[in-house]
Design an enzyme around this catalytic site. Structure first.
Site, short mmCIF file in Angstrom:
data_model
loop_
_atom_site.label_atom_id
_atom_site.label_comp_id
_atom_site.label_asym_id
_atom_site.label_seq_id
_atom_site.Cartn_x
_atom_site.Cartn_y
_atom_site.Cartn_z
N VAL A 128 0.83 -1.21 0.00
CA VAL A 128 0.00 0.00 0.00
C VAL A 128 0.87 1.27 0.00
CG1 VAL A 128 -1.80 1.28 1.22
CG2 VAL A 128 -1.87 -1.22 1.17
N GLY A 157 -10.93 -1.90 0.01
CA GLY A 157 -9.83 -1.45 -0.86
C GLY A 157 -10.19 -0.16 -1.57
N ILE A 173 -12.92 0.59 -3.17
CA ILE A 173 -14.38 0.90 -3.27
C ILE A 173 -14.73 2.05 -2.33
CG2 ILE A 173 -16.72 0.02 -2.98
CD1 ILE A 173 -15.60 -2.80 -3.09
N GLU A 196 -2.80 -10.70 3.50
CA GLU A 196 -2.13 -10.09 4.65
C GLU A 196 -0.76 -10.74 4.82
OE1 GLU A 196 -3.68 -7.50 6.61
OE2 GLU A 196 -4.76 -7.67 4.73
N ASP A 203 -9.83 -10.69 9.07
CA ASP A 203 -9.78 -9.44 8.30
C ASP A 203 -11.20 -8.97 7.95
OD1 ASP A 203 -8.08 -7.54 6.56
OD2 ASP A 203 -9.48 -8.39 5.11
N LYS A 220 -13.37 -5.50 9.20
CA LYS A 220 -14.04 -4.60 8.25
C LYS A 220 -15.54 -4.48 8.53
CE LYS A 220 -10.54 -5.47 4.72
NZ LYS A 220 -10.11 -6.39 3.66
N1 HSE Z 1 -5.79 -8.98 2.70
C1 HSE Z 1 -6.83 -8.06 2.43
C2 HSE Z 1 -7.79 -8.67 1.41
C3 HSE Z 1 -6.24 -6.79 1.89
O1 HSE Z 1 -7.43 -9.70 0.82
O2 HSE Z 1 -8.88 -8.18 1.23
C4 HSE Z 1 -7.18 -5.66 1.79
O3 HSE Z 1 -7.68 -5.28 3.05
#
Ligand code: HSE
Length: 352
Positions: free
Chosen positions: A12, A128, A130, A184, A195, A199
């Site tokens: 990133v 990401g 969006i 990740e 993850d 979110k």
């Molecule tokens: N590892 C995360 C994914 C990266 O695959 O969505 C983006 O947050």
């Protein structure tokens, strides 16, 4: 010219440096040329294009009055947390893609930003590239948000898509996703659903106005899903997707992360590969679905840089993110028995 600093030179961070250098809209939207002055990383990058900007001493950034915006792309809750606090306390706005830090420490960091008259922005932390945080905060501000259902992890969506289309093993598909920079550093956070959990917690906290602590959420990943499960679901008219689910149920919130069956006729079912898809149900608007690349260098940098632009042009201060922290008692326990499951499996059918 506005000078910024980037913390972390991974996927990133390098995308942010590249996009600041070579962009089709950022300078125009910001109203000034945006230039990266420092990139903080402990590793050596001798022959890198930006080697002259790479530093190891954070205090250079903290003490430089020329730096008003910092992009944090370190990830995690260690150095990223300490540096973010110091930047905010020093009167510098921070923009980030760090979902773990936002989900765990967002309340404190938003408060610190407010106290110091700066912004803490995290559009890139969910979905990401969006746009989803700002639409929830502004475009849908006339609605009561009743439900959010999303494919929130690009790596697992990529893996499930490869398993479905090519019949390749989970392990091979994961290797491909890692090579493409989607996963990740520790891919167990992807495949075990952590993850996605971070979110959906961020989205639910924004939508319902109360912080959803990640540890209160039922989480199951995709490690037990087989090609046979995916084929059986397809034969019955369903796709299997790893979903984050959050629904207002009276005073409570039902929230979970789990591989789910969704009807092939739903918008989410056809969102494949690294794409994420997020359906939001608003009291006035009904269902709206956001879709785009949920991981990867430039898509994520796109969202980080949009936040940089909004700090510089002043729009970031208009509708800051906010939620209350009142524990997790309002989070309802997930009970799979409330859902019909795909025959012969423990995969709940979430969208008929
Ligand atoms: N590892 C995360 C994914 C990266 O695959 O969505 C983006 O947050």
């Amino acid at each position: 010219m506005v000078k910024i600093a980037v913390l972390g030179y991974g996927v990133v961070g390098s995308g942010v440096a590249e996009l600041c250098d070579n962009n089709a809209g950022l300078d125009k939207k910001a109203g000034d040329k945006v230039e990266v002055k420092y990139i903080l990383d402990l590793r050596d990058f001798e022959n890198d294009k930006y080697a002259d900007k790479i530093i190891k001493d954070f205090s250079l950034i903290e003490n430089d009055p020329e730096i008003s915006v910092v992009a944090e792309a370190i990830g995690g809750c260690g150095a990223a947390y300490e540096f973010t606090k110091k930047c905010l306390a020093a009167g510098k706005s921070v923009v980030t893609s760090n979902k773990e830090l936002v989900a765990e420490k967002g309340t404190e960091l938003l408060k610190l930003a407010e106290e110091n008259g700066v912004s803490y922005l995290f559009e890139a932390s969910v979905g990401g590239g969006i746009p989803i945080i700002r639409p929830l905060l502004s475009c849908l501000s006339a609605d009561r948000i009743d439900k959010i259902v999303g494919i929130l992890n690009g790596t697992t969506n990529y893996i499930l898509t490869k398993m479905k289309n090519e019949g390749i093993s989970f392990a091979d598909a994961l290797k491909n996703a890692q090579a493409l920079g989607y996963a990740e550093r520790d891919p167990s956070a992807d495949v075990e659903g952590k993850d996605s959990c971070r979110k959906i917690c961020i989205l639910a906290s924004l939508a319902f106005g109360k912080r959803v602590p990640p540890e209160t959420v039922f989480v199951k990943g995709i490690t037990e899903i087989s090609v046979a499960d995916i084929d059986a679901a397809a034969a019955k008219g369903y796709a299997i997707k790893l979903l984050g689910y959050a629904e207002r149920t009276g005073e409570e919130v039902s929230i979970f992360v789990c591989p789910c069956a969704v009807s092939l006729s739903s918008p989410i079912a056809s969102i494949d590969d690294v794409f994420n898809g997020i359906s939001v149900w608003g009291s006035a608007v009904g269902e709206v679905t956001f879709c785009g690349r949920g991981a990867g260098k430039l898509p994520t940098a796109s969202a980080v840089c949009a936040d940089i632009a909004s700090v510089i042009n002043g729009t970031a201060q208009e509708q800051p993110a906010t939620w209350k922290d009142c524990g997790g008692d309002f989070v309802r326990k997930f009970n799979i028995n409330e859902y019909k499951c795909l025959e012969g499996t423990s995969v709940p059918i979430i969208i008929e």
